[in-house]
Write a protein that holds these residues in place. Structure first.
Motif, mmCIF file in Angstrom:
data_model
loop_
_atom_site.group_PDB
_atom_site.id
_atom_site.type_symbol
_atom_site.label_atom_id
_atom_site.label_comp_id
_atom_site.label_asym_id
_atom_site.label_seq_id
_atom_site.Cartn_x
_atom_site.Cartn_y
_atom_site.Cartn_z
ATOM 1 N N GLU A 246 61.046 11.916 16.643
ATOM 2 C CA GLU A 246 61.505 11.210 15.433
ATOM 3 C C GLU A 246 62.803 11.833 14.935
ATOM 4 O OE1 GLU A 246 62.509 10.275 11.646
ATOM 5 O OE2 GLU A 246 61.444 12.201 11.818
ATOM 6 N N VAL A 247 62.833 13.140 14.821
ATOM 7 C CA VAL A 247 64.038 13.838 14.348
ATOM 8 C C VAL A 247 65.199 13.604 15.325
ATOM 9 C CG1 VAL A 247 65.067 16.107 13.903
ATOM 10 C CG2 VAL A 247 62.726 15.621 13.124
ATOM 11 N N ALA A 248 64.942 13.810 16.608
ATOM 12 C CA ALA A 248 66.004 13.696 17.622
ATOM 13 C C ALA A 248 66.610 12.293 17.617
ATOM 14 C CB ALA A 248 65.451 14.036 18.997
ATOM 15 N N HIS A 249 65.759 11.294 17.565
ATOM 16 C CA HIS A 249 66.257 9.917 17.664
ATOM 17 C C HIS A 249 67.015 9.490 16.410
ATOM 18 C CE1 HIS A 249 63.283 8.980 21.135
ATOM 19 N NE2 HIS A 249 64.421 9.479 21.562
ATOM 20 N N ARG A 250 66.612 10.017 15.281
ATOM 21 C CA ARG A 250 67.330 9.707 14.045
ATOM 22 C C ARG A 250 68.780 10.181 14.148
ATOM 23 N NH1 ARG A 250 66.422 12.660 9.929
ATOM 24 N NH2 ARG A 250 64.284 13.229 10.435
ATOM 25 N N HIS A 251 68.992 11.195 14.996
ATOM 26 C CA HIS A 251 70.352 11.740 15.160
ATOM 27 C C HIS A 251 70.984 11.300 16.482
ATOM 28 C CE1 HIS A 251 70.304 14.439 11.643
ATOM 29 N NE2 HIS A 251 69.000 14.534 11.881
ATOM 30 N N GLY A 252 70.379 10.326 17.143
ATOM 31 C CA GLY A 252 70.990 9.789 18.374
ATOM 32 C C GLY A 252 70.880 10.687 19.593
ATOM 33 N N ALA A 253 69.984 11.678 19.554
ATOM 34 C CA ALA A 253 69.840 12.581 20.710
ATOM 35 C C ALA A 253 68.889 11.978 21.745
ATOM 36 C CB ALA A 253 69.326 13.943 20.245
ATOM 37 N N TRP A 254 69.001 12.490 22.960
ATOM 38 C CA TRP A 254 68.151 12.074 24.083
ATOM 39 C C TRP A 254 67.069 13.135 24.235
ATOM 40 C CZ3 TRP A 254 68.931 8.307 28.252
ATOM 41 C CH2 TRP A 254 68.100 8.495 29.369
ATOM 42 N N VAL A 255 65.813 12.728 24.331
ATOM 43 C CA VAL A 255 64.728 13.704 24.481
ATOM 44 C C VAL A 255 64.208 13.697 25.918
ATOM 45 C CG1 VAL A 255 62.455 14.446 23.687
ATOM 46 C CG2 VAL A 255 64.052 13.381 22.074
ATOM 47 N N HIS A 256 64.262 14.872 26.539
ATOM 48 C CA HIS A 256 63.743 15.024 27.900
ATOM 49 C C HIS A 256 62.516 15.944 27.859
ATOM 50 C CE1 HIS A 256 63.533 15.512 32.220
ATOM 51 N NE2 HIS A 256 63.569 16.827 32.072
ATOM 52 N N VAL A 257 61.485 15.595 28.604
ATOM 53 C CA VAL A 257 60.263 16.403 28.608
ATOM 54 C C VAL A 257 59.990 16.969 29.997
ATOM 55 C CG1 VAL A 257 57.768 16.434 28.201
ATOM 56 C CG2 VAL A 257 59.242 14.985 26.779
ATOM 57 N N ASP A 258 59.854 18.303 30.069
ATOM 58 C CA ASP A 258 59.399 18.962 31.285
ATOM 59 C C ASP A 258 57.873 19.005 31.237
ATOM 60 O OD1 ASP A 258 58.617 20.616 33.338
ATOM 61 O OD2 ASP A 258 60.022 22.234 32.874
ATOM 62 N N GLY A 259 57.268 18.155 32.049
ATOM 63 C CA GLY A 259 55.803 18.115 32.099
ATOM 64 C C GLY A 259 55.310 18.371 33.506
ATOM 65 N N ALA A 260 55.923 19.351 34.170
ATOM 66 C CA ALA A 260 55.657 19.607 35.595
ATOM 67 C C ALA A 260 54.168 19.506 35.931
ATOM 68 C CB ALA A 260 56.207 20.969 35.990
ATOM 69 N N PHE A 261 53.357 20.220 35.149
ATOM 70 C CA PHE A 261 51.901 20.077 35.342
ATOM 71 C C PHE A 261 51.247 19.526 34.078
ATOM 72 C CE2 PHE A 261 52.975 24.341 34.071
ATOM 73 C CZ PHE A 261 52.067 24.654 33.079
ATOM 74 N N GLY A 262 51.732 19.979 32.889
ATOM 75 C CA GLY A 262 51.072 19.638 31.635
ATOM 76 C C GLY A 262 51.032 18.151 31.326
ATOM 77 N N ALA A 263 52.002 17.391 31.859
ATOM 78 C CA ALA A 263 52.023 15.947 31.577
ATOM 79 C C ALA A 263 50.717 15.289 32.005
ATOM 80 C CB ALA A 263 53.196 15.281 32.289
ATOM 81 N N TRP A 264 50.023 15.907 32.964
ATOM 82 C CA TRP A 264 48.781 15.313 33.471
ATOM 83 C C TRP A 264 47.644 15.360 32.458
ATOM 84 C CZ3 TRP A 264 48.534 12.229 37.582
ATOM 85 C CH2 TRP A 264 49.711 12.166 38.344
ATOM 86 N N CYS A 265 47.804 16.124 31.381
ATOM 87 C CA CYS A 265 46.780 16.135 30.334
ATOM 88 C C CYS A 265 46.619 14.754 29.703
ATOM 89 C CB CYS A 265 47.120 17.183 29.278
ATOM 90 S SG CYS A 265 46.789 18.843 29.882
#
Ligand SMILES: *Cc1c(COP(=O)(O)O)cnc(C)c1O
Length: 467
Positions: A246-265
């Motif tokens: 929410e904060v990042a997008h309000r300022h026009g930033a791009w959000v990238h997520v490193d979910g190498a293993f954790g994304a599988w949760c």
């Protein structure tokens, strides 16, 4: 091809996999001296396939790590599910080039199916574009190339044509806990490691939304990537995606997520709360060769802005046959020619089903918690990070009280020499520690008990030899 060759391999493979659950995990020769039986310079004349196979088996047996087995807890390394290993064999035999639809309609169509499955199971937008790449490292490169395209396009800069020299610089807001592969992706993309700015973290080492807000409002209009984590390598902690996006997008930033293993949760009803809001990011990177337990290698990049993704990779070549609107993987991948990775991913997901993937995640978390708790209950062990998911950190205390780092390294060496289980060390918060990762589909309660015995004995032996 002589038919008996593949049968010989099948027999060998079966014997290897049957022995694996009870075999020594550490290589019998950690120097892999037997590889010296392979000629140092390539001989003039060739060898018959059977003889090549025999030489290969003889040269490698003593130096293979039992990392495909159930008592390997080093780094974050998954095993290979049976259906996935079998499909991987067929992938090799079929030898398809999955770069373009026309090269292999079956590989391309299967990749589209599997891409949709992955987006769904990982709770990512169905409209995202994706790429099956070699691993999370290249998934970062792929996703951040799309970020670079998008952010610089907004600044009026065509990075694919002009390159980076003279462009408005990209800033990367992250935390000191981000994985080193993120930094290497920045190196490869010409964004550079100096682009990183650390945002404040909370007690659980997660990015603080107020800290992010402060930086973004202090210096607006800088093209910005916010790099978050789903599953810290050491602690398994998750950034809070909803508030941070929410904060990042309000300022026009791009959000990238490193979910190498954790994304599988996201695939587990019991753990899904940890990835809440993950779908609000702009790009994601994960692996199938870690927690999904496909054989090496396969990573997955997904991008919420297919135009930016395609804009960074699209290739027009005269010899590419128009696929009539079908997906050509090369338009989303850093490679042209590539392996048909969709087949083993399909097989892993199809054999497990949604329930099976959830059960795999839950089981690994349960075993990691048990392993860290039981090792932590031994005398002279300090638990530094109890698992949030499948990762945890402990260290071994020097009974003489003066050098815990050296003592921890000696216990680790004793564990690895013992070989019943394999656990590795790392430096964390300035201390030498043992990191535990449970990422294998086969690990059972008994395996955890054997690993605890192995650690207990290694600890006692190290103490005795310290005298
Ligand atoms: C393993 C890992 C990576 C790198 O993935 P590869 O598949 O080795 O390229 C990136 N981030 C995290 C958190 C990891 O655990």
């Amino acid at each position: 091809m002589p038919q008996s060759l593949l049968r010989t391999v099948a027999d060998h493979a079966e014997a290897y996999l049957e022995a694996l659950p009870s075999a020594r995990v550490t290589p019998t020769d950690t120097t892999a001296a037997d590889v010296a039986t392979v000629p140092a310079t390539l001989p003039e004349t060739g060898l018959a396939p059977e003889a090549v196979l025999e030489e290969l088996l003889g040269a490698t047996a003593s130096g293979l790590m039992g990392s495909a087995g159930p008592r390997f807890f080093g780094w974050v390394i998954g095993g290979g599910l049976p259906a996935s290993v079998a499909a991987d064999w067929l992938t090799t035999v079929w030898d398809q080039n999955a770069g373009a639809f026309a090269c292999s309609p079956a590989a391309a169509a299967m990749e589209s199916r599997v891409g949709a499955w992955l987006l769904d199971v990982l709770d990512l937008p169905a409209t995202a574009s994706f790429a099956l790449v070699t691993g999370c490292q290249i998934a970062h490169v792929t996703a951040l190339a799309a970020a670079r395209h998008h952010l610089l396009e907004q600044a009026g800069w065509d990075v694919e044509r002009k390159g980076l020299a003279g462009s408005p610089g990209i800033r990367v807001l992250t935390t000191p806990h981000r994985h080193e592969t993120l930094a290497r992706a920045l190196r490869l993309l010409g964004i550079g490691t100096d682009s990183q700015v650390h945002v404040d973290t909370d007690a659980q080492r997660r990015m603080d939304p107020a800290g992010l807000e402060a930086i973004l409002s202090r210096t607006p209009k800088v093209p910005t990537v916010v790099a978050l984590q789903a599953g810290d390598l050491n602690t398994g902690a998750f950034d809070r995606f909803g508030p941070l996006c929410e904060v990042a997008h309000r300022h026009g930033a791009w959000v990238h997520v490193d979910g190498a293993f954790g994304a599988w949760c996201a695939a587990s009803p019991a753990h899904r709360h940890l990835t809440a809001g993950i779908g609000e990011a702009d790009s994601w990177a994960t692996d199938t060769h870690k927690w999904l337990n496909t054989p090496y290698d396969c990573g997955f990049a997904a991008v919420a802005h297919p135009g930016a993704h395609r804009g960074s990779f699209e290739m027009a070549a005269g010899y590419v046959i128009d696929a009539g609107g079908q997906r050509d993987a090369m338009n989303f991948n850093p490679e042209w020619s590539r392996r048909a990775r969709a087949f083993p991913v399909y097989a892993a997901m199809r054999s497990l089903g949604r329930e099976g993937i959830a059960a795999l995640v839950d089981r690994c978390c349960r075993h990691a918690t048990a392993l860290v708790e039981r090792v932590g209950a031994l005398k002279g062990v300090e638990v530094l990070a109890a698992p949030v998911i499948n990762q945890g950190v402990v260290r071994f205390l020097d009974p003489a009280g003066d050098d815990h780092d050296r003592f921890t390294d000696r216990v680790l060496a004793a564990i690895q020499a013992d070989g019943r289980a394999w656990l590795g060390g790392t430096t964390w918060e300035g201390q030498r520690v043992m990191r535990v990762s449970v990422s294998n589909w086969q690990t059972s309660d008994d395996d955890v008990s054997v690993a605890v015995d192995c650690v207990r004995d290694a600890l006692a032996q190290t103490r005795a030899s310290t005298g």
